[in-house]
Motif scaffolding. Structure first.
Motif, PDB file in Angstrom:
ATOM      1  N   ILE A 263      54.539  32.164  -5.930  1.00 57.99           N
ATOM      2  CA  ILE A 263      53.847  33.080  -6.849  1.00 57.99           C
ATOM      3  C   ILE A 263      52.914  32.304  -7.781  1.00 57.99           C
ATOM      4  O   ILE A 263      51.766  32.694  -8.017  1.00 57.99           O
ATOM      5  N   ALA A 264      53.400  31.164  -8.304  1.00 55.48           N
ATOM      6  CA  ALA A 264      52.611  30.371  -9.262  1.00 55.48           C
ATOM      7  C   ALA A 264      51.276  29.941  -8.648  1.00 55.48           C
ATOM      8  O   ALA A 264      50.211  30.061  -9.277  1.00 55.48           O
ATOM      9  N   LYS A 265      51.319  29.453  -7.397  1.00 60.32           N
ATOM     10  CA  LYS A 265      50.082  28.992  -6.747  1.00 60.32           C
ATOM     11  C   LYS A 265      49.200  30.163  -6.326  1.00 60.32           C
ATOM     12  O   LYS A 265      47.966  30.068  -6.364  1.00 60.32           O
ATOM     13  N   MET A 266      49.817  31.266  -5.936  1.00 60.00           N
ATOM     14  CA  MET A 266      49.039  32.469  -5.592  1.00 60.00           C
ATOM     15  C   MET A 266      48.259  32.960  -6.818  1.00 60.00           C
ATOM     16  O   MET A 266      47.075  33.314  -6.718  1.00 60.00           O
ATOM     17  N   LYS A 267      48.918  32.978  -7.962  1.00 61.74           N
ATOM     18  CA  LYS A 267      48.246  33.430  -9.192  1.00 61.74           C
ATOM     19  C   LYS A 267      47.107  32.484  -9.556  1.00 61.74           C
ATOM     20  O   LYS A 267      46.048  32.922 -10.022  1.00 61.74           O
ATOM     21  N   GLU A 268      47.324  31.179  -9.315  1.00 60.49           N
ATOM     22  CA  GLU A 268      46.266  30.198  -9.562  1.00 60.49           C
ATOM     23  C   GLU A 268      45.044  30.497  -8.690  1.00 60.49           C
ATOM     24  O   GLU A 268      43.900  30.262  -9.094  1.00 60.49           O
ATOM     25  N   ALA A 269      45.310  31.049  -7.503  1.00 55.25           N
ATOM     26  CA  ALA A 269      44.220  31.387  -6.573  1.00 55.25           C
ATOM     27  C   ALA A 269      43.582  32.740  -6.914  1.00 55.25           C
ATOM     28  O   ALA A 269      42.676  33.181  -6.211  1.00 55.25           O
ATOM     29  N   GLY A 270      44.088  33.399  -7.966  1.00 56.33           N
ATOM     30  CA  GLY A 270      43.490  34.662  -8.403  1.00 56.33           C
ATOM     31  C   GLY A 270      44.176  35.902  -7.883  1.00 56.33           C
ATOM     32  O   GLY A 270      43.704  37.027  -8.103  1.00 56.33           O
ATOM     33  N   PRO A 285      42.371  39.174  -4.535  1.00 59.13           N
ATOM     34  CA  PRO A 285      41.128  39.249  -5.309  1.00 59.13           C
ATOM     35  C   PRO A 285      39.914  39.395  -4.390  1.00 59.13           C
ATOM     36  O   PRO A 285      40.027  39.229  -3.174  1.00 59.13           O
ATOM     37  N   ARG A 286      38.759  39.685  -4.995  1.00 59.05           N
ATOM     38  CA  ARG A 286      37.526  39.758  -4.190  1.00 59.05           C
ATOM     39  C   ARG A 286      37.177  38.392  -3.631  1.00 59.05           C
ATOM     40  O   ARG A 286      36.661  38.276  -2.523  1.00 59.05           O
ATOM     41  N   ARG A 287      37.402  37.354  -4.416  1.00 59.07           N
ATOM     42  CA  ARG A 287      37.125  35.994  -3.951  1.00 59.07           C
ATOM     43  C   ARG A 287      38.270  35.103  -4.403  1.00 59.07           C
ATOM     44  O   ARG A 287      38.733  35.180  -5.545  1.00 59.07           O
ATOM     45  N   ILE A 288      38.734  34.256  -3.512  1.00 64.03           N
ATOM     46  CA  ILE A 288      39.869  33.365  -3.792  1.00 64.03           C
ATOM     47  C   ILE A 288      39.409  32.200  -4.669  1.00 64.03           C
ATOM     48  O   ILE A 288      38.378  31.569  -4.393  1.00 64.03           O
ATOM     49  N   ASN A 289      40.179  31.903  -5.706  1.00 61.25           N
ATOM     50  CA  ASN A 289      39.913  30.701  -6.507  1.00 61.25           C
ATOM     51  C   ASN A 289      40.438  29.472  -5.782  1.00 61.25           C
ATOM     52  O   ASN A 289      41.499  29.531  -5.171  1.00 61.25           O
ATOM     53  N   PRO A 290      39.720  28.347  -5.866  1.00 67.70           N
ATOM     54  CA  PRO A 290      40.267  27.107  -5.287  1.00 67.70           C
ATOM     55  C   PRO A 290      41.461  26.625  -6.123  1.00 67.70           C
ATOM     56  O   PRO A 290      41.609  27.003  -7.291  1.00 67.70           O
ATOM     57  N   ILE A 291      42.313  25.824  -5.523  1.00 68.43           N
ATOM     58  CA  ILE A 291      43.458  25.225  -6.226  1.00 68.43           C
ATOM     59  C   ILE A 291      43.229  23.720  -6.289  1.00 68.43           C
ATOM     60  O   ILE A 291      43.077  23.060  -5.266  1.00 68.43           O
ATOM     61  N   GLY A 356      35.954  25.517   0.561  1.00 68.83           N
ATOM     62  CA  GLY A 356      35.934  26.924   0.947  1.00 68.83           C
ATOM     63  C   GLY A 356      34.606  27.347   1.542  1.00 68.83           C
ATOM     64  O   GLY A 356      33.545  26.901   1.101  1.00 68.83           O
ATOM     65  N   VAL A 357      34.677  28.192   2.577  1.00 75.47           N
ATOM     66  CA  VAL A 357      33.465  28.724   3.201  1.00 75.47           C
ATOM     67  C   VAL A 357      33.397  30.226   2.935  1.00 75.47           C
ATOM     68  O   VAL A 357      34.398  30.851   2.573  1.00 75.47           O
ATOM     69  N   LYS A 358      32.187  30.795   3.116  1.00 74.26           N
ATOM     70  CA  LYS A 358      32.014  32.231   2.822  1.00 74.26           C
ATOM     71  C   LYS A 358      32.764  33.109   3.816  1.00 74.26           C
ATOM     72  O   LYS A 358      33.289  34.159   3.459  1.00 74.26           O
ATOM     73  N   GLU A 359      32.812  32.659   5.088  1.00 71.83           N
ATOM     74  CA  GLU A 359      33.567  33.455   6.053  1.00 71.83           C
ATOM     75  C   GLU A 359      34.043  32.596   7.215  1.00 71.83           C
ATOM     76  O   GLU A 359      33.461  31.552   7.526  1.00 71.83           O
ATOM     77  N   LEU A 360      35.125  33.040   7.834  1.00 73.83           N
ATOM     78  CA  LEU A 360      35.620  32.447   9.074  1.00 73.83           C
ATOM     79  C   LEU A 360      35.141  33.314  10.232  1.00 73.83           C
ATOM     80  O   LEU A 360      34.852  34.501  10.055  1.00 73.83           O
ATOM     81  N   THR A 361      35.042  32.719  11.406  1.00 70.72           N
ATOM     82  CA  THR A 361      34.638  33.487  12.591  1.00 70.72           C
ATOM     83  C   THR A 361      35.718  33.376  13.659  1.00 70.72           C
ATOM     84  O   THR A 361      36.411  32.357  13.759  1.00 70.72           O
ATOM     85  N   GLY A 362      35.867  34.430  14.437  1.00 70.97           N
ATOM     86  CA  GLY A 362      36.891  34.466  15.472  1.00 70.97           C
ATOM     87  C   GLY A 362      36.711  33.348  16.492  1.00 70.97           C
ATOM     88  O   GLY A 362      35.589  32.937  16.791  1.00 70.97           O
ATOM     89  N   ALA A 363      37.839  32.857  17.014  1.00 69.44           N
ATOM     90  CA  ALA A 363      37.790  31.788  18.019  1.00 69.44           C
ATOM     91  C   ALA A 363      39.094  31.809  18.812  1.00 69.44           C
ATOM     92  O   ALA A 363      40.063  32.460  18.421  1.00 69.44           O
ATOM     93  N   LYS A 364      39.104  31.060  19.916  1.00 67.99           N
ATOM     94  CA  LYS A 364      40.352  30.868  20.660  1.00 67.99           C
ATOM     95  C   LYS A 364      41.083  29.687  20.024  1.00 67.99           C
ATOM     96  O   LYS A 364      40.539  28.582  19.949  1.00 67.99           O
TER      97      LYS A 364
END
Length: 417
Positions: A263-270, A285-291, A356-364
């Motif tokens: 929980i502590a680290k999740m809250k740190e991430a917003g 959140p809308r955007r994840i905070n870095p830890i 962190g990147v803006k988005e991930l893309t699907g892959a195998k």
């Protein structure tokens, strides 16, 4: 070969209950052999690791019955001392049969254990402790030949708070002559559950959950009924699913005290989390905070079993995060697979730097171990396009129908051949 096929982009919402803990049920199943008594154990998750433990019990001569999430084990007819090698090699936790079998029969033959390839997990602490208690152990051709004329209580100082070693000593000490004290014991909640099960059957153990555990040997154990605690790592994984998809999930049947570090680290991430002791509401959140720094540590620190899932989350954070893995030295195999999905992760030994990147893309992708497979599944939930996760037998060692849990919350995920 079975795989998960995930179409990312769905925001997860809804309510879910957490089942029994894999890491609690396995040592308790091993403990059932000690007293030659009957155990009725409920809230057991349907996992491959549980199935292996059941197969070991049957191979040793125990009677195992039950339906659904309840198992009835009668260890009175136990008549074997050899733990089948093919089962031991499939699952590391089987090594805790050493302490239990030495307590019951005074003799056991077991091979070196297998399991996920996340780096060396030496069992020297187990062997040293059991030898201190009067066991003679010979190592030959990949097997351990263990024998004792009678285990005796000992004062044992662990060099490291190993969960497995702590459990093996507890199991060996239950019917040993005299008192066993474990110093620098592991403090995980699953060890408290093991103590509770054994004490219900007549054992005299105190201190589980602290760094000093005392076991006063008893002569006999009685029949027992016990319900397994809920799985804090499954709870943490669902928390991450809510966070990574910007979702809104209510998680029931969770022991909130057991996930305080998460929980502590999740809250740190917003991430927003509201809890009341047995349930929690998790909103991403809308955007994840870095830890700045996430370091895995023995309980009550941040669990190594949640490191991969957090890496998946931080791969889409708004900035740079650092993860330091202090428990296992080869536990970043998922980083390479996440990179295939567009993550920007560099690993240096036991340290990972995640930009962190803006988005991930699907892959195998391929699951290399249990928690890494869960991380790839989580990444697939938020990735643009379709993600395939192969080798999901790893995931099924620790999650009962993860795809169905996620489907229930609105994920577009199926299991396919």
């Amino acid at each position: 070969m079975e795989k998960y096929i995930i179409n990312g982009g769905n925001r997860l919402t809804g309510e879910i209950s957490i089942l029994g803990a894999k890491n609690a049920v396995l040592p308790i199943l091993a403990a059932t052999v000690i007293g030659g008594n009957k155990s009725i154990i409920s809230n057991i998750p349907n996992l491959r690791d549980v199935e292996i433990m059941k197969e070991i019990l049957i191979a040793l001569g125990c009677s195992v019955d039950g339906t659904g999430s309840t198992m009835v084990i009668d260890s009175k007819p136990l008549n074997q001392i050899i733990v089948p090698e093919e089962l031991v090699r499939e699952m590391r936790s089987s090594i805790i049969f050493m302490g239990a079998m030495l307590a019951r029969t005074g003799e056991v033959i077991i091979s070196y254990p297998g399991g996920c390839e996340i780096g060396p997990r030496p069992i020297d602490l187990h062997l040293k402790a059991l030898r201190n208690m009067g066991a003679e152990i010979e190592e030959s051709h990949g097997h351990l030949y263990c024998k004792t004329e009678g285990l005796k209580g000992a004062d044992i100082q662990l060099d490291y708070p190993s969960v497995g070693a702590t459990e093996n000593i507890i199991l060996a000490g239950v019917t040993a002559e005299g008192t066993t004290i474990i110093r620098n014991a592991a403090r995980e909640p699953e060890i408290i559950d093991l103590q509770n099960y054994l004490n219900k059957s007549g054992a005299r153990i105190s201190g589980a959950g602290t760094s000093v555990i005392t076991i006063e040997g008893v002569k006999n154990l009685r029949d027992v009924t016990h319900s397994i605690i809920s799985d804090r790592i499954v709870a943490g994984t669902i928390m991450t699913a809510a966070a990574i998809t910007g979702g809104d999930i209510i998680i029931n049947n969770v022991i909130v005290d057991h996930v305080i570090g998460i929980i502590a680290k999740m809250k740190e991430a917003g991430v927003m989390i509201y809890s009341n002791g047995t349930s929690m509401k998790v909103t991403g959140p809308r955007r994840i905070n870095p830890i700045e720094m996430l370091q895995t540590l023995p309980y009550p620190g941040f669990p190594t079993d949640m490191q991969a899932q957090m890496m998946a989350l931080l791969s889409i954070a708004n900035g740079t995060s650092i993860i330091s893995e202090t428990v296992f030295e080869n536990r970043f195999k998922h980083a390479e697979e996440l990179t295939r999905m567009g993550a920007n992760i560099k690993t240096f030994g036991r340290v990972a730097v995640i930009n962190g990147v803006k988005e991930l893309t699907g892959a195998k992708t391929t699951a290399k171990d249990l928690r890494g497979g869960a991380a790839l599944t989580l990444a697939g939930l938020v990735a643009r396009g379709t993600t395939e996760v192969y080798n999901i037998h790893h995931i099924e060692r620790g999650y009962e129908d993860l795809h169905l849990m996620l489907q229930k919350l609105g994920a577009d995920i199926i299991k396919s051949n």
